[in-house]
Design an enzyme around this catalytic site. Sequence first.
Site, PDB file in Angstrom:
ATOM      1  N   GLY A  67     -65.828  89.200  51.102  1.00  0.00           N
ATOM      2  CA  GLY A  67     -64.617  89.807  50.549  1.00  0.00           C
ATOM      3  C   GLY A  67     -63.405  89.296  51.283  1.00  0.00           C
ATOM      4  O   GLY A  67     -63.511  88.755  52.385  1.00  0.00           O
ATOM      5  N   CYS A  94     -71.064  87.150  55.056  1.00  0.00           N
ATOM      6  CA  CYS A  94     -69.658  86.938  55.425  1.00  0.00           C
ATOM      7  C   CYS A  94     -68.990  88.273  55.779  1.00  0.00           C
ATOM      8  O   CYS A  94     -69.319  88.861  56.802  1.00  0.00           O
ATOM      9  CB  CYS A  94     -68.948  86.198  54.287  1.00  0.00           C
ATOM     10  SG  CYS A  94     -67.340  85.562  54.776  1.00  0.00           S
ATOM     11  N   TYR A  95     -68.109  88.777  54.932  1.00  0.00           N
ATOM     12  CA  TYR A  95     -67.503  90.084  55.212  1.00  0.00           C
ATOM     13  C   TYR A  95     -68.601  91.141  55.392  1.00  0.00           C
ATOM     14  O   TYR A  95     -68.477  92.055  56.211  1.00  0.00           O
ATOM     15  CB  TYR A  95     -66.581  90.480  54.053  1.00  0.00           C
ATOM     16  CG  TYR A  95     -65.854  91.796  54.237  1.00  0.00           C
ATOM     17  CD1 TYR A  95     -64.716  91.869  55.025  1.00  0.00           C
ATOM     18  CD2 TYR A  95     -66.312  92.964  53.616  1.00  0.00           C
ATOM     19  CE1 TYR A  95     -64.036  93.074  55.193  1.00  0.00           C
ATOM     20  CE2 TYR A  95     -65.643  94.172  53.770  1.00  0.00           C
ATOM     21  CZ  TYR A  95     -64.505  94.220  54.567  1.00  0.00           C
ATOM     22  OH  TYR A  95     -63.838  95.408  54.729  1.00  0.00           O
ATOM     23  N   HIS A 181     -72.287  81.463  53.441  1.00  0.00           N
ATOM     24  CA  HIS A 181     -72.609  81.904  52.074  1.00  0.00           C
ATOM     25  C   HIS A 181     -73.885  81.239  51.557  1.00  0.00           C
ATOM     26  O   HIS A 181     -73.855  80.048  51.225  1.00  0.00           O
ATOM     27  CB  HIS A 181     -71.446  81.575  51.133  1.00  0.00           C
ATOM     28  CG  HIS A 181     -70.243  82.425  51.375  1.00  0.00           C
ATOM     29  ND1 HIS A 181     -69.992  83.572  50.654  1.00  0.00           N
ATOM     30  CD2 HIS A 181     -69.243  82.315  52.269  1.00  0.00           C
ATOM     31  CE1 HIS A 181     -68.873  84.123  51.097  1.00  0.00           C
ATOM     32  NE2 HIS A 181     -68.392  83.381  52.079  1.00  0.00           N
ATOM     33  N   GLU A 183     -75.254  81.791  48.773  1.00  0.00           N
ATOM     34  CA  GLU A 183     -75.235  81.710  47.310  1.00  0.00           C
ATOM     35  C   GLU A 183     -74.574  80.451  46.776  1.00  0.00           C
ATOM     36  O   GLU A 183     -74.741  80.105  45.614  1.00  0.00           O
ATOM     37  CB  GLU A 183     -74.555  82.962  46.725  1.00  0.00           C
ATOM     38  CG  GLU A 183     -73.054  83.089  46.972  1.00  0.00           C
ATOM     39  CD  GLU A 183     -72.694  83.684  48.336  1.00  0.00           C
ATOM     40  OE1 GLU A 183     -73.566  83.696  49.222  1.00  0.00           O
ATOM     41  OE2 GLU A 183     -71.536  84.105  48.513  1.00  0.00           O
ATOM     42  N   SER A 235     -66.926  88.558  14.407  1.00  0.00           N
ATOM     43  CA  SER A 235     -65.986  87.485  14.119  1.00  0.00           C
ATOM     44  C   SER A 235     -66.699  86.313  13.470  1.00  0.00           C
ATOM     45  O   SER A 235     -66.070  85.435  12.909  1.00  0.00           O
ATOM     46  CB  SER A 235     -65.337  87.017  15.413  1.00  0.00           C
ATOM     47  OG  SER A 235     -66.300  86.315  16.188  1.00  0.00           O
ATOM     48  N   GLY A 236     -68.026  86.328  13.563  1.00  0.00           N
ATOM     49  CA  GLY A 236     -68.774  85.188  13.059  1.00  0.00           C
ATOM     50  C   GLY A 236     -69.126  84.210  14.169  1.00  0.00           C
ATOM     51  O   GLY A 236     -69.861  83.263  13.966  1.00  0.00           O
ATOM     52  N   GLY A 237     -68.606  84.451  15.347  1.00  0.00           N
ATOM     53  CA  GLY A 237     -68.914  83.585  16.486  1.00  0.00           C
ATOM     54  C   GLY A 237     -70.185  84.035  17.180  1.00  0.00           C
ATOM     55  O   GLY A 237     -70.759  85.078  16.855  1.00  0.00           O
ATOM     56  N   VAL A 238     -70.604  83.244  18.168  1.00  0.00           N
ATOM     57  CA  VAL A 238     -71.890  83.499  18.812  1.00  0.00           C
ATOM     58  C   VAL A 238     -71.874  84.819  19.606  1.00  0.00           C
ATOM     59  O   VAL A 238     -72.841  85.590  19.543  1.00  0.00           O
ATOM     60  CB  VAL A 238     -72.339  82.295  19.682  1.00  0.00           C
ATOM     61  CG1 VAL A 238     -71.293  81.871  20.659  1.00  0.00           C
ATOM     62  CG2 VAL A 238     -73.625  82.586  20.414  1.00  0.00           C
ATOM     63  N   ASP A 239     -70.791  85.123  20.294  1.00  0.00           N
ATOM     64  CA  ASP A 239     -70.798  86.295  21.180  1.00  0.00           C
ATOM     65  C   ASP A 239     -70.921  87.601  20.396  1.00  0.00           C
ATOM     66  O   ASP A 239     -71.764  88.448  20.697  1.00  0.00           O
ATOM     67  CB  ASP A 239     -69.533  86.336  22.054  1.00  0.00           C
ATOM     68  CG  ASP A 239     -69.305  85.026  22.772  1.00  0.00           C
ATOM     69  OD1 ASP A 239     -70.282  84.265  22.904  1.00  0.00           O
ATOM     70  OD2 ASP A 239     -68.167  84.761  23.184  1.00  0.00           O
ATOM     71  N   SER A 240     -70.064  87.763  19.394  1.00  0.00           N
ATOM     72  CA  SER A 240     -70.130  89.029  18.658  1.00  0.00           C
ATOM     73  C   SER A 240     -71.432  89.118  17.866  1.00  0.00           C
ATOM     74  O   SER A 240     -71.993  90.192  17.692  1.00  0.00           O
ATOM     75  CB  SER A 240     -68.901  89.223  17.758  1.00  0.00           C
ATOM     76  OG  SER A 240     -68.865  88.267  16.737  1.00  0.00           O
ATOM     77  N   LYS A 381     -72.024  81.509  28.560  1.00  0.00           N
ATOM     78  CA  LYS A 381     -72.239  81.098  27.168  1.00  0.00           C
ATOM     79  C   LYS A 381     -73.651  80.553  26.909  1.00  0.00           C
ATOM     80  O   LYS A 381     -74.290  80.931  25.932  1.00  0.00           O
ATOM     81  CB  LYS A 381     -71.203  80.023  26.833  1.00  0.00           C
ATOM     82  CG  LYS A 381     -71.008  79.794  25.364  1.00  0.00           C
ATOM     83  CD  LYS A 381     -70.211  80.921  24.778  1.00  0.00           C
ATOM     84  CE  LYS A 381     -69.475  80.555  23.533  1.00  0.00           C
ATOM     85  NZ  LYS A 381     -68.488  81.617  23.214  1.00  0.00           N
TER      86      LYS A 381
END
Length: 525
Positions: A67, A94-95, A181, A183, A235-240, A381
Amino acid sequence: MDGQSNGRFVTKEYMTKNVIAVLDFGSQYSHLIVRRIWELGVYAKLLPPETPASALQEYAGVILSGGPQNLSKPGALKADPRIYTLGLPILGVCYGLQLIAHQLGGKVRAGKKREYGPVHTSLATSSALFKNLSRSELTWMSHGDQVVKAPRGFKVIGTSEACGVAAMEHRKHQVYGIQFHPEVRHTKHGMKILENFLKIAKVRRNWSLGRDWINATVAAIRAKVGKSRALLALSGGVDSTVAAYLTHRAIGRNLSCIYVDTGLMRKGETEQIRKTFSKLKNLDFKVVDAEREFLKALKGVTEPEQKRKIVGKLFIRLFEREAKKLGDAAFLVQGTLYTDAITSGVSVGGKAAMIKSHHNVGGLPRNLKFKLIEPLRDLYKDEVRRIGKRLGVPEEILFRQPFPGPGLAVRIIGEVTKGKLAMLCAADAIFREELAASGWARRVQQYFAVLPDIRSVGVQGDARTYGHPIVLRAVTTSDFMTADFARIPLAMLARISARITNEVAGINRVAYDITSKPPGTVEWE
Ligand code: XMP
C-alpha cells in the site's frame, strides 16, 4: 458468511478453510496477488483492509497487501490486530510486512535509501516460505519505509543491501512477511513463494476459473437476489451478454433483459441478439424498437458531442421507462469488468483533457434505486470470453469488435438520417464480410466504415453521379489508447471498393483512412 462481499463472489462450500483472503491496503498490485493465487488453483478474495478478524475465521490464510501509506505517519491503515490470534497463516507483502512488524511490536522507519526495482535478496531457504528457492533471488522492491527491528519471536529470513529485514517469519504462528513483491513477474520465483504459502495454508489446489467460478458465481447471484428480480441492459457486446447468461442461469425467469434497438446498430446485429436470446428458456427478454425516437431526437443535429449526449440521454430515458413498466426489480446487473472498474473515475489528477464523452450502457442508470450486481468484476476480457464460451455464448458475440455506445451516429458525419444509415450499414457489412473471409478480421482489432458529409462527382453506368464517398477504417492496437492503421493489402481494398460502389446505391467513391491514433482517434467523431 455472506456469498458476496465487495462485489466478489464465492460460495459457502468453497469458504471453509479453502480460500485465501487478501486484505487490500491500496497497492496497485493487490488485485494481482488475487490473480496469482487463482493461477495456482486456489480461490482468493480481495477484502477491505479493516475486515474484522471474526469475518476471516473461515479462510485458510490471510495475505496483507502492499500500500502507498507510511506507518510513521498518523492515520495509516491498519489490520484488525485480532487477526494475529486467529491461528491462520499470514503473509505480509511490502506494506503488509511493515504492518505486521508495527502491530506486533517491531520497528518501522523511513529507510535511508529507497529501494525501487530489481534487487538481489538473500533468503534463508530453511524457511517453509522459501522452500526450493536459491539463497540469493532476484526480487522486485518498491518501498521507502522499512522494518528495522523484527517483533519478538520473529526470525529474519531475508536481507537485501538496503534492507536489514527484507523477510521475517514467526514459524510457530506461521506469520510471514516479505518486503518485495512476489506477485509481479520481475520477482523471478515469486510464484514459488506464493505456492509455498499455499502449502503452509494447506489449501486444496483444485479451483479453476471455468466450471468452479461459474458454479460459485451462479450460486452467489441466486443467494443475493433471492426471490427478487433483476434487470439487465443488453448492449449486444460480450460483457453484457455473458453477464446475462450467468444471471439467467442463476435466477431464470426473474431476470429481465432489455435491449434497446436504437436503429444505430450494424447490419444484422439486432437480429443476432434476438436469435441468441430467444434460445434461452425462461428469460424475460425484450427488444425495444426505438429507431424512430432516436432519429427524431437526432434530427438536424450535426455537432458530434451533441449527438453523443442525445443518444446517451435517450438511452437512459428509454431504459428507465421500460424498467418502470416491469415494476419491482430490485437489482441491476452490469457487465463491468476489472479493467472498467479500475479505470472508471481515474483521470490523471482530474486534469485529463476530455476528448469525447464516451457512453455505454455500463453507466446506467444513476437515479434508479437498484442494488448492483457485477458478476464479472474480477475478470479481464479474455477470461470473460472463456467463461462465455463455457456458457454457450455464440462466437460472433464473444469475439465481437468494440462498438461505440452511440453506435453509427458517430460514424455518420453530419446529420443522421435513415437513408444515410442504410448506406453506411450496407457498406460496412461488405467491409466486414470481406475482412472475415480473408482472415484479416482476426488480425485487426477494429474495422468499420464511416460516411462523411460530403459528395463528389463520379461516373457509373456511363452516367454522371453525384454521390457519397465512404471511408474505410481498420486499426491495430493493444489498448485503443493508441492505434495504427492496418496495412490491408491493396488488392483487397480494391475488391472491397469495387463491391461497395457496385452494390451500395448512392456511393461512388471509397477511401481508406491511413491515420494513426494520435493524431486521429479511432472513431471519426
Ligand atoms: P476513440 O475514437 O476515442 O475510440 O479513439 C477508442 C475506442 O473506444 C470506442 N468508443 C466507445 N466505446 N462508448 C464506448 O463504449 C463510447 O461512447 C465510445 N466512443 C468510442 C471506439 O470504438 C474505440 O474502440
